[in-house]
Design a protein around this motif. Structure first.
Motif, PDB file in Angstrom:
ATOM      1  N   ASP A 136       9.437   5.078  -4.136  1.00 47.02           N
ATOM      2  CA  ASP A 136       9.007   6.084  -5.104  1.00 47.02           C
ATOM      3  C   ASP A 136      10.158   6.541  -5.993  1.00 47.02           C
ATOM      4  OD1 ASP A 136       6.432   5.985  -4.205  1.00 47.02           O
ATOM      5  OD2 ASP A 136       6.560   7.781  -2.951  1.00 47.02           O
ATOM      6  N   VAL A 137      11.352   6.688  -5.434  1.00 44.93           N
ATOM      7  CA  VAL A 137      12.524   7.048  -6.238  1.00 44.93           C
ATOM      8  C   VAL A 137      12.874   5.927  -7.202  1.00 44.93           C
ATOM      9  CG1 VAL A 137      15.006   7.486  -6.152  1.00 44.93           C
ATOM     10  CG2 VAL A 137      13.478   8.696  -4.586  1.00 44.93           C
ATOM     11  N   ARG A 138      12.883   4.694  -6.710  1.00 44.38           N
ATOM     12  CA  ARG A 138      13.227   3.556  -7.570  1.00 44.38           C
ATOM     13  C   ARG A 138      12.223   3.395  -8.702  1.00 44.38           C
ATOM     14  NH1 ARG A 138      14.358   1.354  -2.501  1.00 44.38           N
ATOM     15  NH2 ARG A 138      12.397   0.194  -2.455  1.00 44.38           N
ATOM     16  N   ALA A 139      10.966   3.700  -8.446  1.00 48.72           N
ATOM     17  CA  ALA A 139       9.942   3.576  -9.481  1.00 48.72           C
ATOM     18  C   ALA A 139       9.883   4.789 -10.392  1.00 48.72           C
ATOM     19  CB  ALA A 139       8.577   3.346  -8.837  1.00 48.72           C
ATOM     20  N   GLY A 140      10.656   5.818 -10.095  1.00 44.99           N
ATOM     21  CA  GLY A 140      10.667   7.014 -10.916  1.00 44.99           C
ATOM     22  C   GLY A 140       9.502   7.953 -10.680  1.00 44.99           C
ATOM     23  N   ARG A 141       8.779   7.752  -9.583  1.00 44.69           N
ATOM     24  CA  ARG A 141       7.646   8.637  -9.304  1.00 44.69           C
ATOM     25  C   ARG A 141       8.090   9.999  -8.791  1.00 44.69           C
ATOM     26  NH1 ARG A 141       5.245   3.549  -7.974  1.00 44.69           N
ATOM     27  NH2 ARG A 141       6.120   3.618  -5.846  1.00 44.69           N
ATOM     28  N   VAL A 142       9.258  10.069  -8.150  1.00 47.53           N
ATOM     29  CA  VAL A 142       9.828  11.345  -7.712  1.00 47.53           C
ATOM     30  C   VAL A 142      11.306  11.356  -8.055  1.00 47.53           C
ATOM     31  CG1 VAL A 142       8.178  11.654  -5.816  1.00 47.53           C
ATOM     32  CG2 VAL A 142      10.344  10.490  -5.385  1.00 47.53           C
TER      33      VAL A 142
END
Length: 450
Positions: A136-142
């Protein structure tokens, strides 16, 4: 007071411990259900003609085989997703729902660590464990974070402390202090290769009984004291790994070690280990010398304190409810569930049912015509299951158009090397007895100790 409470609950601590716990717990919870699929345990939910239920959840339907299989697969996939931090919030919710529905679907599958897994999965759905080293961090979701509030660690510390304390408290009973349960379990293991010679020694059940009692009661204080923490953790590792060798117990020993390490050592301990430190250095933001502390509102603190307080009250009181019932809980089973009574009784029994038809004729019913071998084993040892099966038989005869019948149980049970005795009164029509939280007067008294 408000200021001190706010600081204690919301002060920022390193997120490294939570990242390691998320990854380890996700994989272990996935592995538990993958093992259930591979070993065929999932058939316990699909093959029997009767599924036993907890009293409070008896309204739940009997799920079809496709749903049972789907819940197992869903738990595996969700566990892997939680470990990776991919779509973390919905994945953690799915993991909790799958585990909880499987746990509630069949009472004879009750295992204390399965209950613990349901609770921990629920907390994972609430904790911000995906704020570092996650998909989620790598995808920019959080947004990435280096810290989490202290309450996230305190709640898991409380949960594991409850498990250890009540497990130790439950061992303060005559059978355990006389080493009866372990004497029964270790005797057949004397034939094991390599370790069999030790497991067959007559002194070992006594040593393990008192060592287990001391461990459960002292492990939490020992881990909370910084100076004794490494030594006590070494004892915990020996304790849980010896259980792997002797009893197996699936993923539970490994899960206990993971949880113990993550919540009792300093939150930044993974950063100071060679392998984890290098892995975290590339994926988890470094904490600043002085982390900023966002002061929550009084309303936020009040909501959190109230919620955690209610949860704590439930966790502390529910394991004590067996004291409301007379007799030996290990014989009657009244109040046994959800009390962290782990491996305290060795039971072996037989049971059959006499169905008296309206015309006075009697038919004998053996439970294995309807149940799996595991269900039959549990049925012979637990009065509430016996009552449920009696109600099931009465409903079956009514469904077949054979009228209103009476159902009597003929049972014999041995517990912890005590002489065999009937578990329930054979002269009581169980089909006419209500299922309730009140005392079951038709349970026969426990046999005296030899």
């Amino acid at each position: 007071m408000f200021s001190r409470l706010t600081t204690a609950l919301f002060r920022p601590i390193d997120i490294a411990w939570l990242v390691v716990f998320r990854v380890g717990a996700g994989w272990l919870l996935a592995l538990e259900m993958a093992g259930s699929l591979a070993l065929g345990y999932w058939r316990e939910y699909t093959e029997p003609k009767l599924h036993f239920s907890y009293l409070l959840t008896s309204w739940l339907p009997a799920w079809p085989p496709a749903v049972m299989l789907g819940l197992h697969v869903g738990a595996v996939v969700a566990g892997v997703a939680v470990a990776a931090g991919w779509r973390y919030r919905p994945a953690a919710v799915v993991l909790c729902v799958c585990y909880t529905l499987l746990f509630l679907a069949e009472e004879t599958r009750f295992i204390n660590h399965f209950y613990l897994y349901c609770l921990v999965a629920g907390w994972l759905a609430l904790l911000p464990a995906h704020r570092a080293a996650s998909a989620d961090v790598r995808a920019g979701r959080v947004l990435p974070a280096a810290t989490v509030p202290a309450w996230t660690r305190l709640v898991l510390l409380f949960q594991l402390s409850v498990v250890y304390f009540y497990a130790g408290l439950a061992k303060l009973n005559p059978d355990w202090l006389l080493a009866h349960p372990l004497s029964v379990w270790l005797a057949p293991k004397a034939s094991y290769p390599v370790v069999g010679g030790v497991l067959g020694q007559p002194w070992l059940p006594w040593l393990m009984s008192y060592a287990g009692l001391a461990f459960d009661l002292l492990v939490v204080p020992g881990l909370l004291w910084r100076r004794s923490r490494p030594w006590v953790f070494g004892v915990a590792a020996f304790f849980h790994l010896s259980n792997v060798v002797i009893f197996g117990l699936g993923t539970f020993p490994w899960f206990s070690l993971l949880m113990t390490a993550c919540i009792f050592f300093r939150p930044d301990w993974p950063r100071r280990t060679p392998v984890l430190g290098r892995w975290l250095a590339q994926r988890v933001p470094a904490t600043e010398a002085k982390s900023t502390f966002r002061v929550p509102s009084r309303g936020q603190v009040r909501v959190l304190v109230t919620s955690l307080g209610l949860y704590a009250v439930v966790q502390l009181l529910v394991p004590l409810r067996h004291f409301l019932y007379p007799g030996d809980v290990h014989w009657t089973e009244e109040g046994h569930h959800f009390a962290w009574h782990m491996m305290l009784r060795a039971k072996q029994g037989t049971i059959s049912f006499r169905v008296v038809l309206p015309d006075g004729r009697t038919e004998v019913v053996h439970p294995d015509a309807y149940l799996t071998r595991r269900q039959c084993h549990k049925l012979a040892a637990q009065p509430d299951l016996i009552l449920q099966f009696a109600h099931f038989l009465a409903a079956e005869y009514a469904r077949q158009g054979r009228g209103h019948v009476q159902v009597f149980a003929d049972s014999w049970l041995t517990m912890n090397r005590r002489p065999p005795r009937p578990l329930v009164r054979s002269d009581v029509d169980l089909a006419a007895q209500p299922r309730t939280f009140a005392l079951y007067p038709w349970i026969a008294p426990a046999p005296p100790m030899e």
